[in-house]
Design a protein around this motif. Structure first.
Motif, mmCIF file in Angstrom:
data_model
loop_
_atom_site.group_PDB
_atom_site.id
_atom_site.type_symbol
_atom_site.label_atom_id
_atom_site.label_comp_id
_atom_site.label_asym_id
_atom_site.label_seq_id
_atom_site.Cartn_x
_atom_site.Cartn_y
_atom_site.Cartn_z
ATOM 1 N N PHE A 198 31.270 29.605 34.452
ATOM 2 C CA PHE A 198 30.808 30.938 34.821
ATOM 3 C C PHE A 198 31.999 31.791 35.234
ATOM 4 C CE2 PHE A 198 27.164 28.161 35.548
ATOM 5 C CZ PHE A 198 26.142 28.868 34.937
ATOM 6 N N LEU A 199 32.044 33.005 34.716
ATOM 7 C CA LEU A 199 33.100 33.962 35.037
ATOM 8 C C LEU A 199 32.478 35.175 35.715
ATOM 9 C CD1 LEU A 199 35.053 33.925 31.646
ATOM 10 C CD2 LEU A 199 35.536 32.570 33.686
ATOM 11 N N VAL A 200 32.995 35.540 36.872
ATOM 12 C CA VAL A 200 32.529 36.710 37.616
ATOM 13 C C VAL A 200 33.595 37.792 37.505
ATOM 14 C CG1 VAL A 200 31.943 37.618 39.887
ATOM 15 C CG2 VAL A 200 31.141 35.341 39.206
ATOM 16 N N LEU A 201 33.217 38.960 37.014
ATOM 17 C CA LEU A 201 34.172 40.051 36.786
ATOM 18 C C LEU A 201 33.933 41.201 37.759
ATOM 19 C CD1 LEU A 201 34.149 40.368 32.883
ATOM 20 C CD2 LEU A 201 35.710 39.027 34.323
ATOM 21 N N ASN A 202 35.012 41.890 38.096
ATOM 22 C CA ASN A 202 34.941 43.176 38.787
ATOM 23 C C ASN A 202 34.981 44.249 37.713
ATOM 24 O OD1 ASN A 202 35.344 45.560 40.148
ATOM 25 N ND2 ASN A 202 37.061 44.861 41.384
ATOM 26 N N THR A 203 33.807 44.640 37.205
ATOM 27 C CA THR A 203 33.783 45.594 36.094
ATOM 28 C C THR A 203 34.148 47.007 36.516
ATOM 29 O OG1 THR A 203 31.365 45.431 36.366
ATOM 30 C CG2 THR A 203 32.309 44.534 34.350
ATOM 31 N N GLN A 204 34.197 47.282 37.826
ATOM 32 C CA GLN A 204 34.623 48.616 38.227
ATOM 33 C C GLN A 204 36.079 48.853 37.858
ATOM 34 O OE1 GLN A 204 32.011 50.369 39.119
ATOM 35 N NE2 GLN A 204 33.281 52.195 38.906
ATOM 36 N N LEU A 205 36.873 47.774 37.793
ATOM 37 C CA LEU A 205 38.263 47.900 37.352
ATOM 38 C C LEU A 205 38.341 48.193 35.859
ATOM 39 C CD1 LEU A 205 39.992 45.033 39.383
ATOM 40 C CD2 LEU A 205 40.222 47.509 39.738
ATOM 41 N N TYR A 206 37.286 47.869 35.111
ATOM 42 C CA TYR A 206 37.223 48.238 33.697
ATOM 43 C C TYR A 206 36.617 49.627 33.528
ATOM 44 C CZ TYR A 206 38.457 43.486 32.279
ATOM 45 O OH TYR A 206 39.119 42.298 32.075
ATOM 46 N N LYS A 207 35.717 50.002 34.423
ATOM 47 C CA LYS A 207 35.089 51.328 34.348
ATOM 48 C C LYS A 207 36.099 52.421 34.694
ATOM 49 C CE LYS A 207 31.341 53.928 33.889
ATOM 50 N NZ LYS A 207 30.670 54.096 32.588
#
Length: 361
Positions: A198-207
């Protein structure tokens, strides 16, 4: 629990050194037993209260639309959801969201067999964080954080928390991410259950990574290493969690407030799918959504889960990928719920969304 350096971690800071201390660092060497996990999204304590505070602005914008004979659109001028719970005061709305979170914990604790873990996919609270130390006077967000912790301290299975835009800010920086880390552990990390990575991402850094470009680049490099590790260790499945979905309905849909931008989306989807990522579970939309990303050789399912707290309806006269497509704010236990996900060697990853009311029956 202590980490390798002897640092003590409570259950909310178990994500450290890009791992989660409740889970093994490596793939199980034994056979892969079936298991279940529970996905929640957007507890977002304080959202409906905030919507109530915005109703005056919504009425002004609606009046402007009427006066202008429709030239000025309310949904574009002030994209505030219509409150469908006028029977509740702001404090009562907050209390009801808190009760929904408490009820979800009670449901999870009653499940047999017990889930391997429960994950909350972002926007734990509604109030945005301060962006620098001298702004750290935001007692409302701190109260929301402490209320969240008080409720979820009672969950009797491992807890995984994902950061959302309301947790680290729409334009996160080193300070907001550090604040998250002190409260909830790492903003991105990985863990294994059986033979599933399982991988948990901080998608705000992509947004919007413009406030912390070095941190955004570091996460992206880390992601490549973790995907390679999953392949080298022979992961049976690889699953991604985040707050923001790459797309809402279609991989080729245009940009909008809710999905990631098309260039970022395309890059991530191709990288993930080509590395055996089969599912990407998200929140953020406050509605159930999702779709399939396919290449000639690979397929990845994006699953966007409705909120356990306040949900939104769609105004089809607006842009359903953006704020102008927000219709009403709904706090109703026939709508709020969680996703139950079963993982097994023979059936793969199978999921269904169940309302809070149905779960309690």
């Amino acid at each position: 629990m202590n980490d390798a350096a002897g640092t003590t971690h409570d259950r909310f800071t178990m994500a450290t050194d890009r791992r989660h201390l409740d889970f093994p660092k490596e793939r199980s060497s034994a056979g892969s037993a079936p298991f279940t996990f529970v996905q929640l999204a957007d507890t977002q304590l304080g959202l409906l209260s905030s919507v109530k505070h915005g109703q005056g602005l919504r009425r002004l914008a609606t009046a402007a639309e009427t006066i202008s004979c429709g030239f000025v659109k309310q949904r574009e001028l002030i994209p505030v959801a219509l409150d469908t719970r006028p029977d509740l005061t702001g404090d009562e709305a907050y209390g009801t969201e808190l009760q929904y979170a408490q009820r979800s914990v009670q449901v999870i604790n009653s499940m047999r067999p017990r889930p391997a873990f429960v994950i909350v996919c972002g926007d734990l609270v509604n109030t945005f964080p301060p962006t620098k130390p001298d702004e750290h006077t935001n007692h409302r967000q701190e109260k929301e954080v402490q209320d969240f912790k008080r409720v979820f301290a009672e969950v009797q299975v491992p807890l995984v928390c994902v950061c959302g835009n309301h947790d680290v800010g729409n334009r996160p920086n080193a300070y907001t991410i550090d604040l998250w880390t002190r409260r909830f552990g790492d903003d991105y990390f990985s863990f294994w259950v059986e033979r599933v990575k399982f991988l948990v991402l901080n998608t705000q850094l992509y947004k919007d990574g413009s406030g912390a470009p070095e941190l955004a680049d570091a996460q992206d490099r880390w992601l490549d290493r973790e995907l390679q590790d999953a392949q080298s260790q022979g992961a049976q499945f690889t699953v991604v969690f985040s707050h923001i979905p790459p797309f809402i309905w279609d991989p080729d849909e245009p940009d909008g407030y809710f999905p990631l931008s098309r260039p970022i989306r395309s890059n991530l989807l191709h990288r993930l799918a080509s590395n055996n990522v089969t599912h990407w579970f998200c929140g953020h939309y406050h509605r159930n959504a999702g779709g399939l990303f396919r290449t000639h050789d690979d397929q990845l399912e994006v699953v966007t889960t409705a909120a356990i707290g306040t949900n939104l309806t769609t105004d089809h006269a607006g842009d359903d990928l953006g704020l102008s497509g927000i219709g009403t704010a709904v706090l109703d236990d026939t709508v709020s719920g969680m996703r139950i996900v079963n993982v097994s060697s023979d059936k793969g990853v199978v999921h269904r969304f169940v309302s809070l009311q149905e779960l309690e029956q």
